[in-house]
Design an enzyme around this catalytic site. Structure first.
Site: not given
Length: 661
Positions: A36, A38, A83-84, A115, A136, A170, A283
């Site tokens: 439907a 589509d 980045s961490l 993560k 990134r 991500e 964090k």
């Protein structure tokens, strides 16, 4: 004039289709069947085709638009995409908390989330419309991949917020979707994809957005750079309201005990999550405190990534080969049968140096435990000596160096653990590598002879072979040896070498003991560079003309991290070798040797013509040689061998007739 009822119909169609998209791709709910939906999309596309004035940038029909790009544009991030720092134990988390507490973050509230294992991406919205999607990159500068990201169904093309907004997250492929893709690959008789993370990253880096549209990519939000909200927990609430999908795993804790308890729960339950993960993010929840703590190097003080223990697997060491890196350092590598570890297949692992081999006491034939450090780099954890063969011998490193590189001398400087090629000079090694890469027998890049290569490297414009493809005419023109026309010509010649024949590329990258004919044999056998990269010792040894020394050389080259990084960088820059099948050529099954001087062409040109028609070219006459082409000033030795083996001797005219010239 567009009728009002058409305008109204288009608006309602867009609203309903976007509502379906949000429920299906963000909330995992279905408000109607896919068929439907589509049908509605088809009706909308027909109306927009009839009334193009009604097309808007955020219309559902505009997810796949535009032609394939020549390359991605570099874009500077407004704010570094950092980045961490990784931690691997509760003690390291406690140490981190103690450090930031001393800096003023007294008993901070902790925000914890899974993560996700994907490709980091920044989405920028202006006036509520998606303007740009940036990878990134190095954290400061990424690549504009907007056309590909627009194809991702759960990325909103518009959001109910008019102020400048930057969302970070991500790009992933869910495990279920990945399994379906591999089932399709198997059904088509094609090689399977290695893992979801690599496939997602590789898809985003495709220059044709239609490829991205054909794969089930998803965007999972985890941060907002702007607007600047008070807490990280507020960010997730805002992401939900704006229509972005998040992990739904986030929680807030007041102390380390609660946070680590949740992280341990996630370690068990993560197998049931739809996406891949290798850890959790911790964090400081207060974003004002987070920013005040600042950055050390490339990582923020106020967050860490807790990495789960790597998966392990056992395998048998088939060989230990030694790779010579670009600095002349000799690095031993354990080669083993393919084994699946942490989501990907690995075939070798670095043993670092002679001391590490001694410490592990690893030997050929040993059963070893393989793991991935940080879920990335394969390592040998330990040797299962209980399974060691009775005829096992300790690995003699210096003996192996001599056997694998009999023409080189090695030294181990005082105080170092690494053996190096005696008298090696990094700059000179680079110059010779670049010069060989561009030589006639390799990629034949006109203008990259010895003097020009030296000028480019000495000026700091080329630090690796890959740097050739990011050179600009302006940079080249700044050198004394070049003017405007010659600079542009050199750049054009370099860019024209991006799709070389696979055999020439194999020759060009400089694998020891691999000459032109062996490169042709390897190209014919493997068809792609990826297949050659993934080969095993047993597969190589089954090939005619490939002995242990050549096999070890190939394995050592593709086990070297510097070499793999170079090949990956070349691919990112658009260098894609192409296999040319000459097996149906009219010279297939015939082999030639040329002696003396030909009037019509040089020996290299003759060899190229022969190989292009499917024949083999060799430097000396052997039993299997079909023709010896005799030019002027022919040497006696080759004629004598031809007579001995019954090889037919022909002159240049007969040779040209065979070629069809």
């Amino acid at each position: 004039m567009i009728p009002n009822d058409v305008r109204e119909r288009v608006e309602k169609l867009r609203e309903l289709i976007n509502n379906y998209r949000y429920h299906y791709h963000v909330l995992d709910e279905s408000i109607m069947s896919e068929a439907a939906a589509d049908s509605l999309k088809h009706e909308l596309s027909q109306l927009e085709e009839k009334y193009p004035e009604l097309v808007t940038p955020d219309s559902p029909t505009q997810r796949v638009a535009g032609q394939a790009l020549d390359k991605f544009q570099k874009v500077a991030h407004a704010e570094r995409m950092i980045s961490l720092a990784d931690v691997f134990s509760e003690e390291e988390v406690a140490d981190w908390l103690e450090r930031i507490s001393k800096l003023g973050a007294i008993k901070p509230e902790l925000f914890v989330d899974i993560k996700m294992d994907g490709l980091a991406m920044a989405l920028i919205y202006e006036d509520g419309l998606l303007k740009q999607a940036i990878t990134r990159g190095d954290g400061k500068v990424g690549e504009d991949v907007t056309m590909n990201v627009r194809t991702i169904e759960n990325v909103p093309l518009s959001i109910p917020q008019k102020e400048h907004t930057e969302v970070r997250g991500e790009v992933v492929i869910f495990k279920e979707d990945f399994d379906k893709l591999n089932a399709q690959q198997r059904a088509k008789g094609k090689p399977e994809f290695a893992n979801p993370r690599n496939l997602a990253a590789g898809t985003i880096r495709q220059l044709d957005p239609k490829i991205a549209a054909s794969r089930p990519l998803k965007f999972m939000g985890y941060d907002m750079v702007s607007p600047n909200l008070p807490k990280n927990s507020d960010v997730y609430e805002c992401l939900d309201k704006l229509g972005f999908r998040t992990s739904k795993q986030q929680k807030i804790y007041s102390d380390i005990n609660g946070a680590m308890g949740f992280i341990r729960e996630l370690e068990t339950s993560r197998q049931d999550l739809p996406f891949g993960t290798d850890g959790a993010v911790i964090k400081v929840n207060d974003r004002k405190v987070y920013q005040a703590l600042g950055i050390v190097g490339k990582t923020p003080r106020a967050a860490v990534a807790f990495k789960y223990p790597a998966e392990e697997a056992t395998t048998v060491v088939k060989d230990i080969v030694i790779s010579i890196g670009r600095t002349g350092a000799a690095t031993p590598v354990a080669v083993f049968d393919p084994v699946h570890v942490a989501g990907s297949t690995v075939r070798h692992a670095s043993l670092h140096n002679a001391d590490e081999i001694t410490r592990l006491d690893v030997r050929v034939g040993d059963t070893v435990v393989i793991y991935k450090a940080g879920d990335i780099i394969p390592q040998v954890n330990r040797v299962l000596t209980e399974l060691r063969p009775s005829n096992s011998e300790a690995y003699d490193y210096e003996k192996a160096l001599h056997e694998q590189y009999p023409e080189l001398e090695f030294e181990r400087p005082v105080g170092e653990v690494v053996y190096r090629v005696k008298g090696s000079n990094t700059s000179e090694m680079l110059k010779r590598a670049v010069e060989y890469y561009a030589s006639k027998s390799a990629l034949n890049i006109e203008g990259l002879g010895e003097k020009n290569v030296e000028a480019l490297i000495d000026a700091g414009l080329v630090g690796s072979i890959a740097d050739l493809y990011s050179l600009t005419a302006g940079q080249v023109e700044s050198l004394d040896r070049f003017a405007e026309i010659s600079a542009h010509k050199l750049i054009d010649n370099i860019q024209a070498s991006k799709n070389p024949p696979l055999a020439r590329f194999i020759t060009a990258i400089g694998i020891r003991h691999i000459g032109t004919q062996t490169a042709l044999d390897l190209a014919a056998h493997f068809k792609t560079l990826e297949a050659l990269r993934d080969t095993t010792e047993s597969e190589l040894l089954e090939m005619p003309g490939i002995g242990k020394i050549v096999a070890e050389s190939i394995l050592a080259f593709f086990a070297d991290e510097d070499n793999l990084a170079l090949l990956d960088r070349l691919k990112e820059l658009g260098v894609e070798p192409i296999y040319q099948d000459t097996s149906g050529g009219k010279l297939n099954g015939l082999s030639f040797v040329v002696t003396g001087t030909l009037d019509s062409m040089g020996r290299d040109a003759a060899a190229e013509k022969i190989r292009a028609l499917g024949g083999e070219f060799h430097s000396s006459v052997v039993k299997t040689t079909t023709y010896l082409v005799a030019g002027h000033n022919t040497g006696k030795s080759k004629l004598e061998k031809a007579a001995k083996y019954g090889t037919k001797v022909i002159d240049e005219d007969a040779f040209l007739e065979i070629l069809g010239e």
